[in-house]
Scaffold this active site. Structure first.
Site, PDB file in Angstrom:
ATOM      1  N   ILE A 103       0.909  -1.097   0.147  1.00 54.55           N
ATOM      2  CA  ILE A 103       0.108   0.057  -0.063  1.00 54.55           C
ATOM      3  C   ILE A 103       0.966   1.331   0.017  1.00 54.55           C
ATOM      4  O   ILE A 103       1.995   1.248   0.514  1.00 54.55           O
ATOM      5  CB  ILE A 103      -1.014   0.062   1.365  1.00 54.55           C
ATOM      6  CG1 ILE A 103      -0.309  -0.077   2.463  1.00 54.55           C
ATOM      7  CG2 ILE A 103      -2.043  -1.061   1.058  1.00 54.55           C
ATOM      8  CD1 ILE A 103      -1.177  -0.048   3.778  1.00 54.55           C
ATOM      9  N   ASP A 104       0.385   2.282  -0.361  1.00 48.03           N
ATOM     10  CA  ASP A 104       1.142   3.455  -0.703  1.00 48.03           C
ATOM     11  C   ASP A 104       1.762   4.077   0.897  1.00 48.03           C
ATOM     12  O   ASP A 104       1.098   3.844   1.830  1.00 48.03           O
ATOM     13  CB  ASP A 104       0.459   4.602  -1.262  1.00 48.03           C
ATOM     14  CG  ASP A 104      -0.059   4.214  -2.650  1.00 48.03           C
ATOM     15  OD1 ASP A 104       0.523   3.553  -3.395  1.00 48.03           O
ATOM     16  OD2 ASP A 104      -1.105   4.882  -3.109  1.00 48.03           O
ATOM     17  N   LYS A 105       2.728   4.891   0.628  1.00 50.22           N
ATOM     18  CA  LYS A 105       3.471   5.388   1.781  1.00 50.22           C
ATOM     19  C   LYS A 105       2.374   5.956   2.678  1.00 50.22           C
ATOM     20  O   LYS A 105       2.498   5.795   3.959  1.00 50.22           O
ATOM     21  CB  LYS A 105       4.432   6.352   1.391  1.00 50.22           C
ATOM     22  CG  LYS A 105       5.028   7.166   2.560  1.00 50.22           C
ATOM     23  CD  LYS A 105       5.800   8.124   1.953  1.00 50.22           C
ATOM     24  CE  LYS A 105       6.415   9.305   3.154  1.00 50.22           C
ATOM     25  NZ  LYS A 105       7.284  10.288   2.859  1.00 50.22           N
TER      26      LYS A 105
END
Length: 303
Positions: A120-122
């Protein structure tokens, strides 16, 4: 193709020299029989590799706190906070989830990507699964490919939605900005996002999103495409505009919310060892909870 060449393609996580060593040691069987590395395959054979774990990850372990939701000998489920990068890359060579995992379980250095099979994105928070054995890794990757992993997200979007729905639009590189993705008509990969309403505010909607595919930035791209971008999305959200009728507290919170309001809330899978279906759920983090609280209070102020 020669056996040694084929093995390099079929088992890319192992070095060619290690594969050659295993061939010479008789650890590679082709249709149940030992073959030499230079012997050629016709295609369709069954290859069995008796592999020994070797280090495939070179990143350093770092003592970074982990919010572990579940752990056993083959599986690890963590609740990733917003702001933590998953994999080391340019600009973030350390201080990542991979570094934290290698500190928690050093044997993960023998697995591709330290056992992480999806990301998942930062600036997205929530649940991530990590395999602790090669067998578990293969099982989870296969489940992802079969689309049997259950993933649900909570997202706060701009705009007043009238109903849930499905976005079935291919995603690929943005034709102009190569750092972004976009819905494209040619050359994109299939991407399917289902969403339903959870809570509506005057100018915002909390939705529950279920992914059928897992493309990079899929939820962010699809929601922006249908003109309901995520609150705080610095890449796909467009220019910041303060909604009308905001009280001072809500206005300040929206102005200072610098990440996409997206949380991986639910994760379900077939356990790699037992075959039992397992499911975990995590409530949205404090920053999103605070935003929802202020939105609700603002509604009361306007009533």
């Amino acid at each position: 193709m020669r056996l040694d060449q084929c093995l390099a393609e079929v088992f890319p996580d192992y070095s060619r020299s290690k594969l050659q060593t295993w061939i010479k040691a008789g650890r590679v069987l082709v249709d149940g029989e030992i073959m030499k590395g230079r012997e050629k395959l016709d295609g369709g054979e069954e290859i069995e590799l008796d592999a020994e774990a070797e280090r495939v990850i070179e990143y350093a372990p770092q003592e970074i706190p982990l919010d572990i939701i579940y752990e056993d000998d083959s599986l690890l489920i963590v609740n990733k906070p917003a702001g933590l990068v998953v994999h080391p890359a340019v600009g973030n060579w350390d201080g990542t989830l991979v570094n934290a995992l290698l500190n928690h379980a050093p044997s993960l250095d023998t697995l591709p990507r330290a056992g992480i099979v999806h990301r998942i994105d930062k600036d997205t928070s929530g649940l991530l699964m990590i395999a602790k054995t090669l067998q578990a890794h293969n099982s989870l990757v296969e489940q992802l490919q079969e689309r049997s992993i259950h993933r649900e997200y909570l997202a706060l979007v701009k705009g007043w939605m009238t109903a849930g729905g499905t976005v079935d639009e291919p995603i690929g590189r943005h034709p102009v900005d190569r750092k972004r993705n976009a819905v494209v008509r040619r050359g994109g990969k299939e991407a399917i996002t289902h969403y339903r309403l959870e809570q509506r505010f005057k100018r915002h909607t909390l939705i529950r999103v279920k992914l059928e595919t897992g493309r990079t930035h899929q939820i962010r791209v699809h929601m922006s495409h249908i003109n309901y971008p995520l609150v705080g999305d610095q890449v796909y959200g467009g220019r910041f505009q303060m909604p009308a009728d905001c009280n001072p507290a809500l206005a300040e919170a929206l102005r200072n919310f610098k990440r996409q309001a997206l949380h991986a809330a639910k994760l379900g899978l077939e356990h790699p060892e037992t075959g039992e279906y397992c499911e975990w759920e995590q409530p949205i983090p404090e920053d999103m909870q605070n935003l929802l609280k202020l939105l609700a209070e603002n509604e009361l102020d306007q009533a």
